[in-house]
Enzyme design. Structure first.
Site, PDB file in Angstrom:
ATOM      1  N   LYS B  79       0.995  -1.185  -0.054  1.00  0.00           N
ATOM      2  CA  LYS B  79       0.109  -0.011   0.138  1.00  0.00           C
ATOM      3  C   LYS B  79       0.796   1.204   0.009  1.00  0.00           C
ATOM      4  O   LYS B  79       1.911   1.165   0.639  1.00  0.00           O
ATOM      5  CB  LYS B  79      -0.764  -0.031   1.274  1.00  0.00           C
ATOM      6  CG  LYS B  79      -1.923   1.131   1.268  1.00  0.00           C
ATOM      7  CD  LYS B  79      -2.794   0.713   2.541  1.00  0.00           C
ATOM      8  CE  LYS B  79      -3.899   2.120   2.516  1.00  0.00           C
ATOM      9  NZ  LYS B  79      -4.780   1.782   3.678  1.00  0.00           N
ATOM     10  N   SER B 154      -9.823   1.746   3.207  1.00  0.00           N
ATOM     11  CA  SER B 154      -8.790   2.406   2.228  1.00  0.00           C
ATOM     12  C   SER B 154      -7.874   1.775   1.500  1.00  0.00           C
ATOM     13  O   SER B 154      -7.525   2.211   0.418  1.00  0.00           O
ATOM     14  CB  SER B 154      -8.159   3.496   2.961  1.00  0.00           C
ATOM     15  OG  SER B 154      -7.234   2.931   3.869  1.00  0.00           O
ATOM     16  N   SER B 178      -9.915  -0.618   7.328  1.00  0.00           N
ATOM     17  CA  SER B 178      -9.266  -0.253   5.809  1.00  0.00           C
ATOM     18  C   SER B 178      -8.638  -1.648   5.129  1.00  0.00           C
ATOM     19  O   SER B 178      -8.425  -1.557   4.090  1.00  0.00           O
ATOM     20  CB  SER B 178      -8.482   0.741   6.110  1.00  0.00           C
ATOM     21  OG  SER B 178      -9.119   2.005   6.099  1.00  0.00           O
TER      22      SER B 178
END
Lengths: 97, 487
Positions: B79, B154, B178
């Site tokens: 990420k 997210s 997330s």
């Protein structure tokens, strides 16, 4: 509790954010919606409850005071938008130089 | 079965035995990214040459008989909020568009030490603030199961790239759901470990008392493998906990005898979609058929979790994001007439609407006159939420329920209604407030062909229990083997 446009403007100053008039209107509406939802918390009896700032019960984590490798100056300055050979450069704080 | 459909455990065994080289494997995933990511847009940055060079070096070392790391030759996506030396680390924000960190996050350093191939940087909501990946400053990510829908957030790119078989393993972060929410939306397995289990050093901070990094993969076994590599104490993070990391991969095949499952009746209320409700109830029956007992438990303060979370997280964010001042790194405006003006203009140009909203919310809740009513009150409610979990775990081993109230919604559907977006997190934020661990595993497909996730929560440092329970379920069902149709 709803929030007024004046309060939103004041908070934007504290948060170092600039908004246009339209953005301020929209932000006031949205924050008011959200804050009214937060009123839900008022019904919880929290008398005598210790606030929980953190998930872990640890505090004061120390290590021995020994020198370890750290970033050298060039690496630390490498991402700076404005710099000279050894410093970050910022606009004059005390008026014109 | 094609190479990219295999699990990480299968691929690793082929890499170790010499049946497969990292160059072949990395090449196959890079080809899939090339073929597919133009539509899915799970990645923000892929340096194919660097990945292939890394793969080649790992292959050479293996051929030369040098010791190989735990993930030698295995591609892992990261990420885009983990600092990585000389690799863009943008947090999907204009603020950090050109930022290349001077040091590695501990999780990145551990992946490198394990000889993983860092295949690319995945898209996310800006600064991890959001549940749909629509808040990326660069582009939304599309759900590989339905391109008109969100992948969750997210860590939307992190989940979508595993679902679309563009990476076998990926790292996400979970502050209020997330990892688990996008794992559910994309039909993959994703875990939020206990707060303190994985070092946060080099993770760009959003809400420091809630943020935790974790693995996303196809299966529980793969999740265990990646967690084993990234977990553990780190001197660079004083909130990482100094206790041994169990060998998750060695115990994961063991059945949990006498498993006691708790369900929270309130989780099955009006907010829950009928198909999700049915899939979760059916999953609970699967556990019963495997010998688990099920009882109703109560989390009396559960309905206050979203309100407490959306005060605490923005408060912490407003402090953490104060560092973006246009001085040390990140965006600096070209136009300003004073120091304060430079700060404000740089921040206003660099941050997107949701990040600004959270800074405003947090700044307000911490400001004089409102601190007690909002922040302090929320911290007290947080304590009560934790106590609810502690009491529940006196009676049961796991709490099982839905991850999200509905399957993935349409891109744009909630864009103008932040409160409804926040309420979508109602089942996941409690885990973070309490600091316990949770996992999302695939447990069904809706009539519209969208994946549904099952949420398992366990007490602090019981990741092993979560993984064994997830693996039990995955041996009895095949939802985790379903994948979106190829383009």
């Amino acid at each position: 509790m709803p929030i007024s446009r004046e309060q939103v403007e004041k908070v934007s100053l504290l948060g170092r954010l600039l908004f246009s008039d339209n953005e301020l209107d929209k932000m006031t509406c949205q924050l008011s919606d959200i804050l009214e939802y937060m009123d839900l918390l008022a019904e919880v009896d929290t008398e005598g409850v210790e606030p929980m700032a953190h998930a872990l019960d640890i505090s004061d984590v120390f290590r021995d005071d020994e020198v370890r490798p750290s970033l050298d100056r060039e690496a630390a300055l490498a991402g700076a938008p404005h710099r000279d050979d050894e410093c970050y450069l910022v606009p004059a704080v005390l008026g014109e130089l | 079965m094609s190479l990219i459909d295999q699990t990480a455990v299968e691929l690793l065994s082929n890499l170790t035995s010499g049946n497969l080289t990292s160059v072949e494997l990395t090449g196959a995933f890079l080809d899939e990214i090339e073929r597919r990511d133009g539509a899915v847009k799970a990645f923000l940055h892929v340096d194919a040459d660097a990945a292939m060079a890394q793969a080649d070096e790992i292959d050479r070392n293996r051929t030369a008989g040098k010791p190989a790391g735990r993930l030698a030759g295995m591609p892992v996506a990261v990420k885009d909020l983990l600092c990585t030396v000389d690799v863009p680390t943008t947090c999907a924000s204009r603020m950090l568009e050109n930022f290349c960190p001077p040091y590695d996050a501990t999780v990145v350093a551990r992946l490198k030490a394990a000889d993983a191939v860092l295949i690319g940087r995945t898209n996310m909501d800006e600064f991890a603030m959001g549940g749909s990946c629509e808040n990326s400053a660069f582009h939304p990510t599309h759900n590989p199961w339905d391109m008109d829908r969100i992948p969750g957030g997210s860590s939307g790119g992190a989940a979508a790239c595993v679902a679309a078989r563009m990476a076998p393993l990926s790292i996400g972060s979970d502050t209020g759901g997330s990892i688990r929410s996008p794992a559910a939306m994309c039909g993959v397995t994703g875990m939020k470990p206990t707060y303190g289990r994985v070092s946060r050093y080099g993770l760009v901070a959003f809400a420091s008392s809630l943020d935790q990094l974790g693995p996303i993969a196809q299966t529980a076994e793969d999740t265990a493998l990646l967690l084993e590599v990234i977990a553990g104490h780190d001197l660079m993070d004083s909130t990482s906990v100094d206790r041994p990391v169990p060998k998750y991969t060695e115990t994961i095949g063991r059945l949990l005898e006498g498993l006691r499952i708790g369900i929270v009746p309130e989780h099955f209320g009006d907010a829950l979609d009928d198909e999700v409700d049915a899939a979760v109830r059916e999953s609970i029956r699967v556990y019963e058929s495997l010998g688990a007992t099920v009882k109703n438990i109560s989390l009396p303060h559960g309905k206050y979790a979203v309100a407490a979370y959306y005060i605490i997280a923005p408060c912490e964010a407003s402090g953490n994001l104060a560092r973006y001042d246009g001085v040390h790194y990140g965006r600096r405006t070209d136009e300003h007439d004073s120091l304060i003006g430079m700060y404000s203009r740089s921040r206003s140009e660099g941050f997107g609407p949701e990040v600004k909203r959270r800074i405003m919310l947090g700044t307000y809740a911490l400001s004089s006159g409102y601190y007690d009513a909002y922040y302090l009150k929320a911290l007290k409610v947080r304590r009560l939420i934790r106590q609810d979990f502690d009491r529940a775990f006196d009676q049961v081993d796991l709490i099982v329920g839905p991850v999200a109230p509905t399957p993935a919604f349409k891109i744009g559907e909630k864009a103008d209604d932040p409160l409804s977006m926040y309420l979508f997190d109602l089942y996941t934020v409690g885990t973070n407030l309490a600091g316990i661990c949770g996992i999302s595993i695939p447990c069904g497909i809706s009539g519209a062909g969208l994946p549904i996730g099952l949420h398992l929560q366990a007490p602090t440092f019981e990741e092993e229990r979560l993984l064994r329970a997830a693996a039990m379920f995955q041996r009895a069902t095949d939802w985790h083997t379903r994948k979106p149709s190829p383009v």
